[in-house]
Design a protein around this motif. Structure first.
Motif, mmCIF file in Angstrom:
data_model
loop_
_atom_site.group_PDB
_atom_site.id
_atom_site.type_symbol
_atom_site.label_atom_id
_atom_site.label_comp_id
_atom_site.label_asym_id
_atom_site.label_seq_id
_atom_site.Cartn_x
_atom_site.Cartn_y
_atom_site.Cartn_z
ATOM 1 N N ALA A 166 9.725 17.276 21.650
ATOM 2 C CA ALA A 166 9.702 18.681 21.242
ATOM 3 C C ALA A 166 8.767 18.837 20.054
ATOM 4 O O ALA A 166 8.518 17.899 19.293
ATOM 5 N N LEU A 167 8.236 20.042 19.884
ATOM 6 C CA LEU A 167 7.307 20.325 18.797
ATOM 7 C C LEU A 167 7.932 20.013 17.446
ATOM 8 O O LEU A 167 7.289 19.450 16.574
ATOM 9 N N GLY A 168 9.199 20.342 17.273
ATOM 10 C CA GLY A 168 9.883 20.082 16.001
ATOM 11 C C GLY A 168 9.895 18.606 15.647
ATOM 12 O O GLY A 168 9.702 18.227 14.498
ATOM 13 N N SER A 169 10.105 17.758 16.636
ATOM 14 C CA SER A 169 10.133 16.322 16.347
ATOM 15 C C SER A 169 8.735 15.799 16.001
ATOM 16 O O SER A 169 8.587 14.886 15.204
ATOM 17 N N LEU A 170 7.693 16.398 16.586
ATOM 18 C CA LEU A 170 6.324 16.011 16.228
ATOM 19 C C LEU A 170 6.023 16.379 14.784
ATOM 20 O O LEU A 170 5.436 15.595 14.040
ATOM 21 N N VAL A 171 6.446 17.568 14.381
ATOM 22 C CA VAL A 171 6.228 18.006 12.996
ATOM 23 C C VAL A 171 7.000 17.101 12.047
ATOM 24 O O VAL A 171 6.482 16.670 11.021
ATOM 25 N N ALA A 172 8.242 16.777 12.389
ATOM 26 C CA ALA A 172 9.054 15.901 11.540
ATOM 27 C C ALA A 172 8.427 14.522 11.439
ATOM 28 O O ALA A 172 8.396 13.917 10.367
ATOM 29 N N THR A 173 7.899 14.020 12.535
ATOM 30 C CA THR A 173 7.256 12.702 12.520
ATOM 31 C C THR A 173 6.003 12.737 11.655
ATOM 32 O O THR A 173 5.774 11.834 10.857
ATOM 33 N N ALA A 174 5.205 13.783 11.793
ATOM 34 C CA ALA A 174 3.991 13.906 10.984
ATOM 35 C C ALA A 174 4.348 14.013 9.509
ATOM 36 O O ALA A 174 3.706 13.395 8.661
ATOM 37 N N ALA A 175 5.380 14.771 9.176
ATOM 38 C CA ALA A 175 5.806 14.901 7.786
ATOM 39 C C ALA A 175 6.316 13.564 7.263
ATOM 40 O O ALA A 175 6.039 13.171 6.139
ATOM 41 N N GLY A 176 7.053 12.847 8.080
ATOM 42 C CA GLY A 176 7.546 11.537 7.682
ATOM 43 C C GLY A 176 6.416 10.562 7.447
ATOM 44 O O GLY A 176 6.428 9.788 6.497
ATOM 45 N N ASP A 177 5.402 10.589 8.307
ATOM 46 C CA ASP A 177 4.231 9.730 8.127
ATOM 47 C C ASP A 177 3.498 10.080 6.839
ATOM 48 O O ASP A 177 3.042 9.205 6.114
ATOM 49 N N SER A 178 3.408 11.382 6.543
ATOM 50 C CA SER A 178 2.739 11.833 5.328
ATOM 51 C C SER A 178 3.494 11.351 4.093
ATOM 52 O O SER A 178 2.887 10.875 3.137
ATOM 53 N N ASP A 179 4.832 11.483 4.128
ATOM 54 C CA ASP A 179 5.641 11.020 3.003
ATOM 55 C C ASP A 179 5.499 9.515 2.816
ATOM 56 O O ASP A 179 5.380 9.024 1.698
ATOM 57 N N MET A 180 5.481 8.778 3.912
ATOM 58 C CA MET A 180 5.351 7.324 3.845
ATOM 59 C C MET A 180 3.989 6.946 3.273
ATOM 60 O O MET A 180 3.882 6.064 2.425
ATOM 61 N N HIS A 181 2.939 7.639 3.702
ATOM 62 C CA HIS A 181 1.591 7.375 3.209
ATOM 63 C C HIS A 181 1.516 7.668 1.706
ATOM 64 O O HIS A 181 0.923 6.888 0.947
ATOM 65 N N GLU A 182 2.130 8.776 1.290
ATOM 66 C CA GLU A 182 2.131 9.140 -0.131
ATOM 67 C C GLU A 182 2.876 8.089 -0.948
ATOM 68 O O GLU A 182 2.418 7.684 -2.021
ATOM 69 N N ARG A 183 4.024 7.622 -0.457
ATOM 70 C CA ARG A 183 4.770 6.577 -1.151
ATOM 71 C C ARG A 183 3.958 5.295 -1.265
ATOM 72 O O ARG A 183 3.951 4.638 -2.304
ATOM 73 N N GLU A 184 3.264 4.935 -0.192
ATOM 74 C CA GLU A 184 2.436 3.727 -0.209
ATOM 75 C C GLU A 184 1.299 3.862 -1.218
ATOM 76 O O GLU A 184 0.987 2.906 -1.927
ATOM 77 N N GLN A 185 0.703 5.050 -1.294
ATOM 78 C CA GLN A 185 -0.357 5.276 -2.273
ATOM 79 C C GLN A 185 0.175 5.175 -3.696
ATOM 80 O O GLN A 185 -0.461 4.570 -4.564
ATOM 81 N N LEU A 186 1.340 5.762 -3.953
ATOM 82 C CA LEU A 186 1.934 5.687 -5.286
ATOM 83 C C LEU A 186 2.290 4.254 -5.651
ATOM 84 O O LEU A 186 2.079 3.819 -6.792
ATOM 85 N N LEU A 187 2.821 3.514 -4.703
ATOM 86 C CA LEU A 187 3.164 2.117 -4.940
ATOM 87 C C LEU A 187 1.911 1.293 -5.218
ATOM 88 O O LEU A 187 1.890 0.468 -6.140
ATOM 89 N N ALA A 188 0.847 1.534 -4.479
ATOM 90 C CA ALA A 188 -0.411 0.828 -4.709
ATOM 91 C C ALA A 188 -0.969 1.161 -6.092
ATOM 92 O O ALA A 188 -1.449 0.273 -6.811
ATOM 93 N N GLN A 189 -0.887 2.423 -6.484
ATOM 94 C CA GLN A 189 -1.360 2.838 -7.807
ATOM 95 C C GLN A 189 -0.534 2.158 -8.892
ATOM 96 O O GLN A 189 -1.079 1.649 -9.873
ATOM 97 N N TYR A 190 0.786 2.122 -8.718
ATOM 98 C CA TYR A 190 1.664 1.461 -9.682
ATOM 99 C C TYR A 190 1.285 -0.013 -9.820
ATOM 100 O O TYR A 190 1.200 -0.547 -10.925
#
Length: 93
Positions: A6-30
């Motif tokens: 469903a479209l909602g699950s695609l949006v949730a997956t994309a948002a989750g991937d974005s959050d994970m990418h942001e966390r990885e970037q912050l961890l790398a910066q740290y």
């Protein structure tokens, strides 16, 4: 049933991937900032250990501290001047 998500699950997956990418970037910066800090402190420690006496170690440490504080004051002054230039003209000078 088509087996397509469903479209909602695609949006949730994309948002989750974005959050994970942001966390990885912050961890790398740290990790980069932590590595730089450790490198600098290890270098200062090596310099202090080269000193011939406890008194010389303390004098050397005071010199490092004075140099660091002078550097911090210069950086803070430069940042304050940049802020004033930006604020006066509504944009970068």
């Amino acid at each position: 049933m088509t087996g397509r998500p469903a479209l909602g699950s695609l949006v949730a997956t994309a948002a989750g991937d974005s959050d994970m990418h942001e966390r990885e970037q912050l961890l790398a910066q740290y990790r980069r900032e932590r590595a730089r800090r450790v490198l600098v402190l290890d270098s200062i420690r090596a310099h202090l250990e080269e000193q011939p006496s406890p008194r010389a170690v303390r004098v050397c440490a005071r010199n490092w501290i004075a140099d660091l504080l002078a550097l911090a004051e210069k950086v803070a002054k430069d940042k304050a001047e940049d802020t004033i230039k930006t604020d006066d003209f509504g944009g970068a000078a």
